[in-house]
Write a protein that holds these residues in place. Structure first.
Motif, mmCIF file in Angstrom:
data_model
loop_
_atom_site.group_PDB
_atom_site.id
_atom_site.type_symbol
_atom_site.label_atom_id
_atom_site.label_comp_id
_atom_site.label_asym_id
_atom_site.label_seq_id
_atom_site.Cartn_x
_atom_site.Cartn_y
_atom_site.Cartn_z
ATOM 1 N N ARG A 307 0.826 -1.193 0.000
ATOM 2 C CA ARG A 307 0.000 0.000 0.000
ATOM 3 C C ARG A 307 0.868 1.254 0.000
ATOM 4 N N GLU A 602 -6.888 -10.944 -9.941
ATOM 5 C CA GLU A 602 -6.871 -11.027 -8.478
ATOM 6 C C GLU A 602 -5.455 -10.887 -7.940
ATOM 7 N N MET A 605 -4.484 -7.012 -8.552
ATOM 8 C CA MET A 605 -5.306 -6.016 -7.866
ATOM 9 C C MET A 605 -5.407 -6.264 -6.364
ATOM 10 N N GLY A 606 -5.262 -7.490 -5.949
ATOM 11 C CA GLY A 606 -5.415 -7.787 -4.528
ATOM 12 C C GLY A 606 -4.771 -9.106 -4.187
ATOM 13 N N SER A 709 -9.805 -5.705 4.958
ATOM 14 C CA SER A 709 -8.990 -4.679 4.300
ATOM 15 C C SER A 709 -8.091 -3.957 5.292
ATOM 16 N N SER A 716 -7.655 -4.179 -0.666
ATOM 17 C CA SER A 716 -8.105 -2.804 -0.518
ATOM 18 C C SER A 716 -9.615 -2.738 -0.709
ATOM 19 N N LYS A 717 -10.170 -1.601 -0.373
ATOM 20 C CA LYS A 717 -11.609 -1.417 -0.571
ATOM 21 C C LYS A 717 -12.004 -1.443 -2.043
ATOM 22 N N PRO A 718 -11.187 -0.876 -2.964
ATOM 23 C CA PRO A 718 -11.519 -1.054 -4.394
ATOM 24 C C PRO A 718 -11.552 -2.517 -4.812
ATOM 25 N N PHE A 719 -10.672 -3.341 -4.233
ATOM 26 C CA PHE A 719 -10.696 -4.765 -4.555
ATOM 27 C C PHE A 719 -11.973 -5.413 -4.030
ATOM 28 N N ILE A 721 -14.799 -3.868 -3.749
ATOM 29 C CA ILE A 721 -15.837 -3.415 -4.685
ATOM 30 C C ILE A 721 -15.798 -4.239 -5.972
ATOM 31 N N TYR A 722 -14.581 -4.540 -6.429
ATOM 32 C CA TYR A 722 -14.427 -5.388 -7.617
ATOM 33 C C TYR A 722 -15.065 -6.756 -7.397
ATOM 34 N N GLN A 723 -14.859 -7.329 -6.229
ATOM 35 C CA GLN A 723 -15.462 -8.625 -5.938
ATOM 36 C C GLN A 723 -16.981 -8.534 -5.829
#
Length: 929
Positions: A307, A602, A605-606, A709, A716-719, A721-723
């Motif tokens: 991060r 995956e 991104m995470g 997270s 992360s929080k965007p990850f 959201i992606y899920q």
């Protein structure tokens, strides 16, 4: 203080200096950072060779200050007015650079064990956004105050300052825009380079060379124009010609401005050796001091895709000191001196394969792979980097035999023993081209155990192989419980009890206690840890299925990944399905797309959400962490537990690791091969387990997304959201297929949209209703028939979509956009994987089976969630032929010893004939007695 220093340095002092001094003077802002490093190193009792570098940086920076002051003061010593002005400018420049160096105090605040600084740092971290806003406002006010005071004090008026020519205004605005854009891009690329683990080559080295390259770029045109001018060897005349010459081109005006800053110095204009020497020495001293004060970045241990807030202390960068702020803002860490010299650490890898009803060929794959790895890394090898130990956990390996005392190993276990014998004989031959007597299979240990029995072999190269035969009457069966068995056996017993056994053997208790309390620097820089924690970090478990085929290089790639990144709890490879037939073709493309896109996305991104149990490497420290291995032993008592715990155990284990803060990664170069279901029924039963389990674990992860997270740096929080979007897409998948079918009906049969929608919805709705009434096998049979019909319809859909685009002379139609996008995405992705580009051929089969895989299979999985059976390898049929062959060979051997070998044409072929020969054999033996 920082704003005041920046204003004094850039607004008041730097306009009086030449371009070379201004560029290199910025490197002196690292002076206090070097001093803080020395202070922190002394507190931590760091070794001298580590403290020496920042001490040298401080000396070089102050030497640069001294040479800088002497160069200007001695140059204007004969001009009292200029001397006083230069004294003020030089003094303000030194004071300003020291004040600016206070900007990065947070990087060292936690190292001094001062409660006041610790509390301030924590408060700032908790309200970082507000602090940035407030500090920016304060900087604006301070800078405005300094400018407002400097203008009248310097004898200037505001009109001369605010009046700018239109051509100069264009140049100034252009430079301002260029500075803003280039600074933002530099910051972004630096963050990306650090997250890609290219810390040295793509971050430190370019930043170090930035000021040097800038000087070369801006001085190159100046030197070139001076050389080709008529005033060559006469710098005074050259400077005068620059003043008298007027040009409208912006490039020429920039070169002229740069030249004017140099010509303004008498020593440079007159080419005075003393002035040039002081100028060159001071700039080199500042640059070397800056490099030495930030050399710790070369040894900084960061995690990949870390991060940004963990990479840099402050979120913002300094536009006026861009390269300096990027390096000085990078997180600083002290490497504490360890008690023992750390050598290259050896890792222990346990290969654990779970078996159940594998057939002869499937067992042959996994056994050959193990023997292959034994040959690649013999016990006591010269590399001395990895030690392997092989385990096979055979589920439900016993059966009842009539009129026999106790339970016997079943036919599957007998096949495994025969496979081991064959493979051992092959791998024990040093040169197969030389005719010699084969080595006999070494005497294996047969051990009676509370869970059944164990066979222990010593492989040809010295490594150990243990086969654990489980009796389901004595211990829980199924794959998850086999995994729990080897986790507690290898980690809970053999690893944790090592020191207890040493104590029982008579080792000194005080020595063992000191060894356990020995602290070393963990690779993840989380603090101190004991020796046993170190062993956990260097102990790995490779989870395998009973039909997995792999090369030693694939295992070593996974091991290297876990050794390189200490926060990685698990890593999986690229799984290739093997087999023949349409169902395998579909799965080959499905696996390829899943690895090319989903697992890669995956990973980048995470974290990978599922590390498959057929070929994954796990770290012992991660498995033994809180709420991982213990929670993995939870017995299913509710409906949701059966779906999440037993139907997809590998995904649930990864969910536990992610929630505990560990990272799960994917290694695309680590290839493994496993048998895929070739039968439609077996495929549907497999996916009946996978589908609901995937959804249950994803919901579990999303439900704890906030806490996960916070604890897991890679999620992360965007990850999250992606899920969430991925989950929504999965839920809407059947509806999307119905809409696609409705569109095709509309074009092919030329029917109304509403009628087409009804035609698309009715068949799956009817199938849904029938699934609640029919048996599971009947549901699969009906799904197979409907899949064929849908495939035929999809075959007609492809030319229909193409025809529609040709007829309407555009591809901007719903079906056309979907079709072209899918083709372009798949072909492009396959082109990026040239070794697997041939799998694109199976994309046609994948396209034809879309309604079956995303509509009918979803319905079947949801309706049959109450079915908790495994679904694959349920029957014992595949073992009959090999076992019958073995029995016939054994019987013929007996006949040869007692009745002589019968002629080839009269060898027994049926069970009745074998029994008849056995009776005659026993009669002959009785007569001989």
């Amino acid at each position: 203080m920082v704003a005041l220093g920046a204003s004094l340095l850039t607004v008041v002092s730097m306009p009086h200096f030449d371009i070379i001094t201004n560029v290199m003077l910025l490197n002196s802002v690292s002076v206090l950072s070097a001093a803080f490093q020395v202070w922190a190193g002394c507190i931590a009792k760091e070794r001298k060779r580590i403290i020496t570098l920042p001490i040298m940086a401080i000396v070089l920076i102050f030497l640069g200050y001294l040479l800088f002051a002497l160069g200007f003061l001695l140059e204007d010593r004969n001009n009292p007015h200029m001397k006083s002005q230069v004294q003020v400018s030089v003094g303000l420049a030194i004071v300003g650079s020291v004040l600016v160096s206070l900007n990065w105090w947070e990087n060292y605040s936690t190292l001094f064990n001062i409660l006041f600084l610790d509390s301030i740092s924590k408060d700032i971290a908790q309200s970082r956004n507000m602090v940035c806003i407030m500090s920016s406002m304060v900087r604006v006010l301070v800078t405005a105050s300094v400018v407002g005071a400097y203008i009248p004090l310097s004898g200037r008026d505001w009109f001369s300052v605010t009046t700018i020519k239109s051509e100069d205004r264009t140049v100034i605005l252009g430079l301002l825009a260029l500075q803003i854009v280039s600074s933002a891009m530099c910051h972004w690329f630096v963050v990306v380079a650090c997250k890609m683990h290219a810390l040295r080559s793509s971050f430190a080295v370019p930043i170090y060379l930035a000021s040097v390259v800038v000087l070369a770029v801006i001085l190159g045109p100046v030197v070139y124009l001076y050389v080709i001018s008529d005033s060559y060897h006469n710098t005074t005349a050259y400077c005068q010609n620059l003043t008298d010459t007027k040009h409208s081109e912006w490039a020429w005006r920039l070169v002229a401005d740069i030249s004017h800053t140099l010509c303004a110095r008498n020593g440079v204009r007159e080419m005075d050796p003393g002035t040039l020497g002081f100028l060159g020495s001071s700039t080199i001293s500042w640059w070397l001091g800056f490099v030495l004060s930030t050399v710790y970045i070369w040894f900084l241990r960061i995690q990949r895709i870390e991060r940004t807030q963990d990479l840099f202390v402050r979120r913002l960068y300094e536009g006026a000191f861009l390269e300096q702020s990027m390096l000085l803002n990078t997180r600083f860490e002290i490497l504490k001196m360890s008690k023992f010299k750390r050598m290259k650490e050896k890792v222990m890898v346990y290969l654990c394969a779970t078996m159940w009803h594998e057939n002869y060929s499937e067992m042959m794959k996994i056994i050959i792979s193990m023997f292959r790895l034994d040959k690649y890394r013999p016990k006591g090898n010269l590399s001395n980097d990895v030690v392997f130990e092989f385990h096979i956990f055979f589920d439900d390996a016993f059966k009842d035999v009539k009129d026999s005392f106790g339970r016997h190993v079943n036919e599957y276990g007998e096949i495994l023993v025969e496979v081991l014998k064959e493979v051992y004989m092959i791998f024990s031959e040093e040169d197969p081209n030389i005719f010699k007597q084969r080595r006999e299979l070494p005497s294996q240990k047969i051990i009676n155990t509370p869970y059944g029995g164990r066979l222990q072999y010593t492989l040809p190269k010295g490594n150990t192989l243990m086969v654990h035969f489980k009796d389901k009457l004595l211990i829980r069966h199924k794959k998850r419980w086999s995994q729990i068995m080897y986790l507690y056996y290898l980690l809970g017993w053999r690893l944790n009890n090592a020191y207890a056994r040493k104590l029982e053997e008579g080792n000194d208790e005080k020595t063992l206690a000191e060894e356990l309390q020995y602290s070393y620097v963990m690779t993840q820089s989380k603090g101190n840890s004991s020796v046993i924690q170190k062993e956990k970090d260097n102990t790995f478990i490779l989870a395998l299925d009973g039909d997995t085929d792999f090369q030693p290089s694939a295992v070593m790639l996974l091991i290297d990944r876990l050794k390189l990144y200490s926060d990685v709890g698990a890593a999986c490879g690229r799984i290739h399905p093997t087999g023949a037939g349409p169902m395998v073709w579909y799965q080959k493309f499905e696996y390829a797309v899943g690895h090319w896109m989903q697992k890669t996305a995956e990973h980048v991104m995470g974290c990978v959400l599922c590390s498959p149990g057929c070929f994954s490497l796990f770290r012992a420290a991660a498995l033994m962490d809180d709420n991982v291995m213990k929670k993995y032993t939870t017995k299913a008592t509710e409906a949701g537990h059966y779906v999440q715990y037993d139907q997809g155990e590998d995904r649930w284990l990864c969910t536990l690791l992610l929630q505990q803060g560990w990272r799960v990664e994917y290694s695309a170069a680590s290839d493994a091969y496993t048998n895929a279901p070739q039968d439609f029924k077996e495929f549907y039963n497999q996916r009946r387990r996978w589908g609901p389990s995937t959804m249950a674990n994803t919901i579990d992860l999303l439900g704890s997304g906030g806490l996960t997270s916070q604890k897991n740096k890679s999620i992360s929080k965007p990850f999250i959201i992606y899920q969430i979007f991925t989950m929504i897409a999965s839920i809407l998948g059947p509806a999307s297929i119905c809409l696609m079918l409705a569109g095709s009906f509309t074009y092919i049969f030329n029917v109304d949209v509403n009628v087409a929608l009804v035609l698309a919805i009715v068949p799956p709705a009817v199938y849904l209703g029938l699934c609640f009434k029919l048996k599971s096998d009947t549901q699969i049979t009906l799904a197979a028939v409907m899949s064929v019909i849908y495939a035929l319809f999809m075959t007609a859909t492809i030319p229909a979509i193409i025809g529609q685009m040709v007829e309407e002379k555009t591809f901007v139609t719903p079906a056309g956009i979907f079709f072209i996008t899918m083709v372009v995405v798949f072909v492009t992705t396959a082109a990026l994987h040239p070794q697997e580009f041939g799998l694109v051929v199976y994309g046609l089969m994948y396209f034809l089976c879309i309604p079956s895989g995303y509509l009918l299979l979803t319905i079947y999985s949801m309706v049959n969630m109450n079915n908790v059976t495994w679904g694959t390898r349920e029957s014992g049929g595949p073992a009959k032929t090999p076992v019958a062959t073995l029995q016939r060979q054994v019987m013929q051997a007996k006949l040869c010893s007692c009745c002589r070998s019968p002629p080839e044409e009269s060898q027994p072929t049926t069970e009745a004939e074998m029994q008849d020969l056995e009776v005659r054999c026993h009669s002959r033996q009785d007569e001989e007695r």
